[in-house]
Design a protein around this motif. Structure first.
Motif, PDB file in Angstrom:
ATOM      1  N   ILE A 574       0.840  -1.205   0.000  1.00 15.32           N
ATOM      2  CA  ILE A 574       0.000   0.000   0.000  1.00 15.32           C
ATOM      3  C   ILE A 574       0.874   1.254   0.000  1.00 15.32           C
ATOM      4  O   ILE A 574       0.640   2.202  -0.760  1.00 15.32           O
ATOM      5  N   PHE A 575       1.904   1.245   0.864  1.00 12.61           N
ATOM      6  CA  PHE A 575       2.817   2.392   0.933  1.00 12.61           C
ATOM      7  C   PHE A 575       3.527   2.613  -0.405  1.00 12.61           C
ATOM      8  O   PHE A 575       3.603   3.740  -0.911  1.00 12.61           O
ATOM      9  N   SER A 576       4.035   1.531  -0.989  1.00 14.75           N
ATOM     10  CA  SER A 576       4.800   1.636  -2.239  1.00 14.75           C
ATOM     11  C   SER A 576       3.934   2.148  -3.381  1.00 14.75           C
ATOM     12  O   SER A 576       4.355   3.006  -4.166  1.00 14.75           O
ATOM     13  N   VAL A 577       2.715   1.630  -3.488  1.00 10.62           N
ATOM     14  CA  VAL A 577       1.828   2.040  -4.579  1.00 10.62           C
ATOM     15  C   VAL A 577       1.394   3.498  -4.385  1.00 10.62           C
ATOM     16  O   VAL A 577       1.402   4.288  -5.340  1.00 10.62           O
ATOM     17  N   ALA A 578       1.028   3.862  -3.160  1.00 13.33           N
ATOM     18  CA  ALA A 578       0.566   5.228  -2.892  1.00 13.33           C
ATOM     19  C   ALA A 578       1.654   6.260  -3.201  1.00 13.33           C
ATOM     20  O   ALA A 578       1.407   7.264  -3.886  1.00 13.33           O
ATOM     21  N   THR A 579       2.861   6.017  -2.716  1.00 14.37           N
ATOM     22  CA  THR A 579       3.954   6.980  -2.962  1.00 14.37           C
ATOM     23  C   THR A 579       4.356   6.997  -4.431  1.00 14.37           C
ATOM     24  O   THR A 579       4.701   8.054  -4.969  1.00 14.37           O
ATOM     25  N   ALA A 580       4.291   5.827  -5.082  1.00 21.02           N
ATOM     26  CA  ALA A 580       4.646   5.777  -6.502  1.00 21.02           C
ATOM     27  C   ALA A 580       3.645   6.569  -7.342  1.00 21.02           C
ATOM     28  O   ALA A 580       4.029   7.271  -8.286  1.00 21.02           O
ATOM     29  N   LEU A 581       2.358   6.478  -7.003  1.00 23.53           N
ATOM     30  CA  LEU A 581       1.342   7.233  -7.741  1.00 23.53           C
ATOM     31  C   LEU A 581       1.543   8.741  -7.554  1.00 23.53           C
ATOM     32  O   LEU A 581       1.450   9.512  -8.521  1.00 23.53           O
ATOM     33  N   ILE A 582       1.847   9.156  -6.328  1.00 29.21           N
ATOM     34  CA  ILE A 582       2.127  10.578  -6.091  1.00 29.21           C
ATOM     35  C   ILE A 582       3.403  10.983  -6.833  1.00 29.21           C
ATOM     36  O   ILE A 582       3.491  12.065  -7.415  1.00 29.21           O
ATOM     37  N   GLY A 583       4.386  10.079  -6.831  1.00 27.05           N
ATOM     38  CA  GLY A 583       5.630  10.341  -7.543  1.00 27.05           C
ATOM     39  C   GLY A 583       5.417  10.541  -9.028  1.00 27.05           C
ATOM     40  O   GLY A 583       6.080  11.382  -9.660  1.00 27.05           O
ATOM     41  N   MET A 584       4.463   9.782  -9.623  1.00 28.01           N
ATOM     42  CA  MET A 584       4.176   9.943 -11.046  1.00 28.01           C
ATOM     43  C   MET A 584       3.615  11.328 -11.339  1.00 28.01           C
ATOM     44  O   MET A 584       3.820  11.876 -12.423  1.00 28.01           O
ATOM     45  N   VAL A 585       2.898  11.908 -10.365  1.00 35.31           N
ATOM     46  CA  VAL A 585       2.411  13.284 -10.524  1.00 35.31           C
ATOM     47  C   VAL A 585       3.599  14.233 -10.670  1.00 35.31           C
ATOM     48  O   VAL A 585       3.623  15.100 -11.553  1.00 35.31           O
ATOM     49  N   GLY A 586       4.612  14.064  -9.806  1.00 34.91           N
ATOM     50  CA  GLY A 586       5.794  14.919  -9.868  1.00 34.91           C
ATOM     51  C   GLY A 586       6.557  14.763 -11.166  1.00 34.91           C
ATOM     52  O   GLY A 586       6.942  15.760 -11.804  1.00 34.91           O
ATOM     53  N   VAL A 587       6.775  13.523 -11.582  1.00 33.27           N
ATOM     54  CA  VAL A 587       7.534  13.275 -12.814  1.00 33.27           C
ATOM     55  C   VAL A 587       6.781  13.812 -14.026  1.00 33.27           C
ATOM     56  O   VAL A 587       7.365  14.479 -14.900  1.00 33.27           O
ATOM     57  N   SER A 588       5.477  13.535 -14.105  1.00 27.87           N
ATOM     58  CA  SER A 588       4.688  14.000 -15.249  1.00 27.87           C
ATOM     59  C   SER A 588       4.617  15.522 -15.287  1.00 27.87           C
ATOM     60  O   SER A 588       4.684  16.135 -16.357  1.00 27.87           O
ATOM     61  N   SER A 589       4.501  16.139 -14.120  1.00 24.39           N
ATOM     62  CA  SER A 589       4.488  17.602 -14.048  1.00 24.39           C
ATOM     63  C   SER A 589       5.785  18.173 -14.596  1.00 24.39           C
ATOM     64  O   SER A 589       5.787  19.165 -15.344  1.00 24.39           O
ATOM     65  N   ALA A 590       6.903  17.556 -14.235  1.00 23.49           N
ATOM     66  CA  ALA A 590       8.214  18.033 -14.696  1.00 23.49           C
ATOM     67  C   ALA A 590       8.347  17.901 -16.206  1.00 23.49           C
ATOM     68  O   ALA A 590       8.864  18.799 -16.888  1.00 23.49           O
ATOM     69  N   VAL A 591       7.877  16.776 -16.747  1.00 29.01           N
ATOM     70  CA  VAL A 591       8.004  16.522 -18.184  1.00 29.01           C
ATOM     71  C   VAL A 591       7.145  17.501 -18.990  1.00 29.01           C
ATOM     72  O   VAL A 591       7.569  18.029 -20.022  1.00 29.01           O
ATOM     73  N   ILE A 592       5.923  17.771 -18.510  1.00 32.73           N
ATOM     74  CA  ILE A 592       5.005  18.650 -19.236  1.00 32.73           C
ATOM     75  C   ILE A 592       5.319  20.122 -18.984  1.00 32.73           C
ATOM     76  O   ILE A 592       5.124  20.979 -19.850  1.00 32.73           O
ATOM     77  N   GLY A 593       5.818  20.445 -17.779  1.00 39.91           N
ATOM     78  CA  GLY A 593       6.129  21.833 -17.462  1.00 39.91           C
ATOM     79  C   GLY A 593       4.969  22.575 -16.833  1.00 39.91           C
ATOM     80  O   GLY A 593       4.831  23.799 -16.985  1.00 39.91           O
ATOM     81  N   TYR A 594       4.128  21.839 -16.110  1.00 39.83           N
ATOM     82  CA  TYR A 594       2.966  22.461 -15.477  1.00 39.83           C
ATOM     83  C   TYR A 594       2.633  21.690 -14.208  1.00 39.83           C
ATOM     84  O   TYR A 594       2.686  20.460 -14.180  1.00 39.83           O
ATOM     85  N   PHE A 595       2.307  22.427 -13.128  1.00 40.22           N
ATOM     86  CA  PHE A 595       1.834  21.786 -11.896  1.00 40.22           C
ATOM     87  C   PHE A 595       0.464  22.393 -11.563  1.00 40.22           C
ATOM     88  O   PHE A 595      -0.554  21.891 -12.013  1.00 40.22           O
ATOM     89  N   ILE A 596       0.434  23.527 -10.836  1.00 38.31           N
ATOM     90  CA  ILE A 596      -0.815  24.282 -10.744  1.00 38.31           C
ATOM     91  C   ILE A 596      -0.681  25.593 -11.516  1.00 38.31           C
ATOM     92  O   ILE A 596      -1.639  26.324 -11.691  1.00 38.31           O
ATOM     93  N   ARG A 597       0.530  25.880 -11.922  1.00 34.10           N
ATOM     94  CA  ARG A 597       0.853  26.986 -12.831  1.00 34.10           C
ATOM     95  C   ARG A 597       1.927  26.461 -13.785  1.00 34.10           C
ATOM     96  O   ARG A 597       2.507  25.402 -13.569  1.00 34.10           O
ATOM     97  N   ASN A 598       2.234  27.211 -14.823  1.00 34.65           N
ATOM     98  CA  ASN A 598       3.359  26.863 -15.683  1.00 34.65           C
ATOM     99  C   ASN A 598       4.651  26.911 -14.870  1.00 34.65           C
ATOM    100  O   ASN A 598       4.858  27.830 -14.072  1.00 34.65           O
ATOM    101  N   SER A 599       5.505  25.912 -15.073  1.00 34.86           N
ATOM    102  CA  SER A 599       6.689  25.756 -14.213  1.00 34.86           C
ATOM    103  C   SER A 599       7.936  26.368 -14.837  1.00 34.86           C
ATOM    104  O   SER A 599       8.151  26.291 -16.049  1.00 34.86           O
ATOM    105  N   ARG A 600       8.761  26.975 -13.970  1.00 38.51           N
ATOM    106  CA  ARG A 600      10.088  27.417 -14.391  1.00 38.51           C
ATOM    107  C   ARG A 600      10.993  26.188 -14.525  1.00 38.51           C
ATOM    108  O   ARG A 600      10.686  25.114 -14.004  1.00 38.51           O
ATOM    109  N   ALA A 601      12.147  26.385 -15.176  1.00 35.09           N
ATOM    110  CA  ALA A 601      13.058  25.263 -15.411  1.00 35.09           C
ATOM    111  C   ALA A 601      13.507  24.625 -14.102  1.00 35.09           C
ATOM    112  O   ALA A 601      13.537  23.395 -13.962  1.00 35.09           O
TER     113      ALA A 601
END
Length: 653
Positions: A574-601
């Motif tokens: 449960i811990f591994s899956v939950a943190t991995a899913l949250i981690g995918m949010v971070g990685v995908s945000s970095a790749v696209i360049g957007y989180f809740i606003r457009n992201s700086r480098a």
């Protein structure tokens, strides 16, 4: 208009999917192809229920009949696909010759077994040489030239190995009289584990997929996905991800899934405001994930089952969490892209009603449930496939437009044979490569090379293995790629670095699959680009960005195989899956360049690092990663909207 779209989809399949480059005019040989295709399917249904023949005989019927159909159905050149009015005499000769040299193993089964001790006769040697050459030619026609080149180089290596100056790769060399019978008559070559698994399990699951494809289940999946996600931000792209994931449960073809689902989703995405390259990439990345989506994974999953000596349920469970992470990463990526471009969902009036869909067509998923329940209950994959096929046949009678009459039954039985042809040819040629590896000891030599280059560091060994998988995947289909890398690379990871066997095999399996979207040769991305009328290379690059999870998760489950259900406990899982899913949010945000606003480098770099920390199933790194993501959230929350808009002009997407 519909006819034009269908033709366009077919043209894309013919261009990028070698298995669709067959003759459209067979003349008087059409009934022979039908007879052979129907007979081959009935043979597998019969042996699947009443018991298979000895592996060599079962494999001979399986391969021999397939070779006969291939030479009648596939022309020597792609350009002759539509221009030839009938099957030329030389292809008829090749078809029946290929069937004879393969059936020869059945006719003279006992004497061939005796020849292993007493020595093979000149006729046996001649037949073995002819058989290997015919397999290579059939594979060239159905799969493509690259895999044939790899197999040919392997054979040349077996013959001329003594001339290689590098000591680690050199060997005494073998004569053709030794190599050909070894590849043709023994279990380590053409008729080795890959073709045996194909004849025992893979064919039945492919036929199950054919049964489902010939029902309206594809449209049901598309409509279901649209009803679930269409109203949300970027709903059309999210529909593509969900529809492709659902389609992947019944089909393991990257290009086929891209065209089947993409013909529906890509025009919707473009109309909603997504760039053509992004629309094609989303569909290609999601469709490629079909090969890792249980229960109907790619054919390589069944071979993995045999190599590891585990049941198919174990393979399905091992693939489940990585598959969820893969599709979650793409889903989050398209969400951030839609937020960035301010693409909204569709009006509710344009969407199918979920409740009505389920009540009207929900019965269509019964065969899939039957497959899953029977496998998880401990039945063999063979028996599970048979029950799935039977249930698919029975549920077709629920609605008048999907019922199987006699003509449709014959058509589906023939299609079962046709769909299996590229897989059978690929695993036969993969058997040639595996046979050379076994004969020459190349596996041990390759392992020694990896160890020497990695200098004892596991991470370097993994990177080298990944590169080998992706390079091989540019020319080899997934199944053949897996057979080769599982033979030469996986043992090094297991024996020399102590990697869990299931994790090592899943690692090479994964990176063989992502080759379909990795430039420069990325056929699924090319197919998506064809439908989207986009730049193929840019589409491939975008697909890699969206499918970033496929390049990260395998490294994680090597170091901590809990994600593939090795040494698993409920709390850790449960811990591994939950943190991995949250981690995918971070990685995908970095790749696209957007989180809740457009992201700086620099924000993208921090988000990428935070995402990786969360994907690693360890408390300290996960908490630090979460803290960094929260920090970026606060920073972006305080940033004025106007300033955020300016960032997109400076930071590339």
């Amino acid at each position: 208009m519909k006819e034009k779209k269908a033709l366009s989809a077919q043209e894309i399949l013919e261009k990028y999917d070698k298995e669709n480059q067959f003759r459209t005019q067979l003349g008087k040989w059409a009934w022979v192809v039908t007879l052979l295709g129907v007979s081959l399917t009935l043979f597998h249904l019969y042996t699947g229920y009443f018991g298979t023949l000895p592996s060599q005989k079962q494999g001979a019927v399986h391969l021999g009949t397939a070779l006969g159909i291939i030479f009648l159905l596939y022309p020597a050149k792609k350009e002759w696909m539509r221009t030839q009015k009938k099957v030329p005499w030389y292809d008829v000769l090749l078809a029946f010759t290929a069937m004879y040299v393969t059936y020869h193993k059945i006719f003279f089964f006992d004497s061939i077994l005796q020849s292993r001790i007493s020595g093979y006769s000149p006729i046996d040697i001649f037949i073995s040489i002819l058989g290997v050459l015919l397999v290579l030619e059939a594979t060239r026609r159905t799969v493509g030239l690259p895999i044939v080149i790899v197999a040919s180089v392997a054979i040349l290596y077996a013959i001329f190995g003594k001339y290689i100056p590098t000591q680690i790769l050199s060997h005494p060399g073998f004569t053709v009289d030794r190599i050909a019978p070894n590849l043709w008559y023994r279990e380590s070559g053409v008729f080795g584990t890959p073709i045996q698994i194909s004849a025992k399990f893979i064919y039945l699951f492919l036929f199950f997929g054919v049964m489902l494809v010939n029902t309206p289940i594809g449209k049901f999946f598309n409509d279901l996905a649209l009803s679930l996600t269409g109203r949300f931000t970027g709903g059309t792209a999210k529909t593509a991800v969900i529809a492709s994931a659902l389609q992947g449960t019944v089909s393991g073809s990257s290009v086929g899934n891209t065209v089947a689902t993409g013909s529906f989703t890509i025009p919707m995405m473009k109309k909603a405001g997504f760039k053509p390259e992004f629309a094609g990439a989303t569909e290609a990345a999601a469709s490629t994930g079909g090969q890792i989506m249980p229960p109907m994974m790619g054919a390589a999953a069944f071979i993995m089952m045999e190599y590891l000596g585990v049941n198919y349920a174990t393979i399905m469970l091992a693939a489940l969490i990585p598959a969820i992470l893969y599709f979650t990463g793409i889903f989050i990526g398209v969400h951030f892209e839609a937020k960035k471009l301010k693409i909204l969902g569709l009006p509710k009036s344009q969407l199918p009603v979920f409740k009505d869909l389920v009540l009207k067509n929900g019965y269509m998923i019964v065969p899939l449930l039957v497959i899953i329940v029977t496998i998880m209950s401990g039945f063999t994959p063979q028996r599970a496939a048979l029950y799935g096929i039977l249930s698919a046949f029975l549920v077709s009678f629920v609605r008048k437009d999907s019922r199987f009459n006699l003509q449709r039954v014959v058509y589906v039985l023939e299609q079962g044979g046709r769909v299996a042809l590229p897989v059978i040819a690929a695993v036969a040629t993969a058997g040639i490569i595996a046979g050379v590896v076994s004969l020459t000891g190349l596996g041990a030599k390759f392992a020694a090379g990896i160890i020497a280059m990695a200098n004892g560091y596991l991470i370097l060994a993994l990177i080298f293995t990944m590169i080998a998988c992706i390079i091989l995947g540019m020319g080899l289909p997934t199944t053949a790629n897996y057979v080769v890398t599982a033979t030469i690379a996986a043992p090094a990871l297991i024996n020399e670095f102590g990697v869990a066997p299931l994790a090592a095999h899943m690692f090479v399996f994964y990176f063989g699959i992502v080759a379909d979207i990795t430039p420069p040769v990325c056929l699924a991305a090319y197919a998506g680009a064809g439908i989207a009328k986009a730049n193929p290379f840019k589409t491939g690059v975008t697909a890699v960005k969206l499918a970033i999870a496929a390049f990260i998760v395998p490294y994680i489950f090597i170091y901590n195989p809990i994600l593939v259900f090795v040494d698993v406990t409920i709390l850790k899982l449960i811990f591994s899956v939950a943190t991995a899913l949250i981690g995918m949010v971070g990685v995908s945000s970095a790749v696209i360049g957007y989180f809740i606003r457009n992201s700086r480098a620099w924000e993208r770099l921090i988000m990428f690092g935070a995402g990786l920390m969360l994907i690693i199933p360890e408390w300290t790194s996960s908490l630090l990663g979460l803290a960094l993501m929260v920090l970026i959230w606060f920073i972006q929350k305080r940033r004025p909207e106007a300033e955020a808009e300016e960032i997109t002009k400076v930071v590339p997407a």
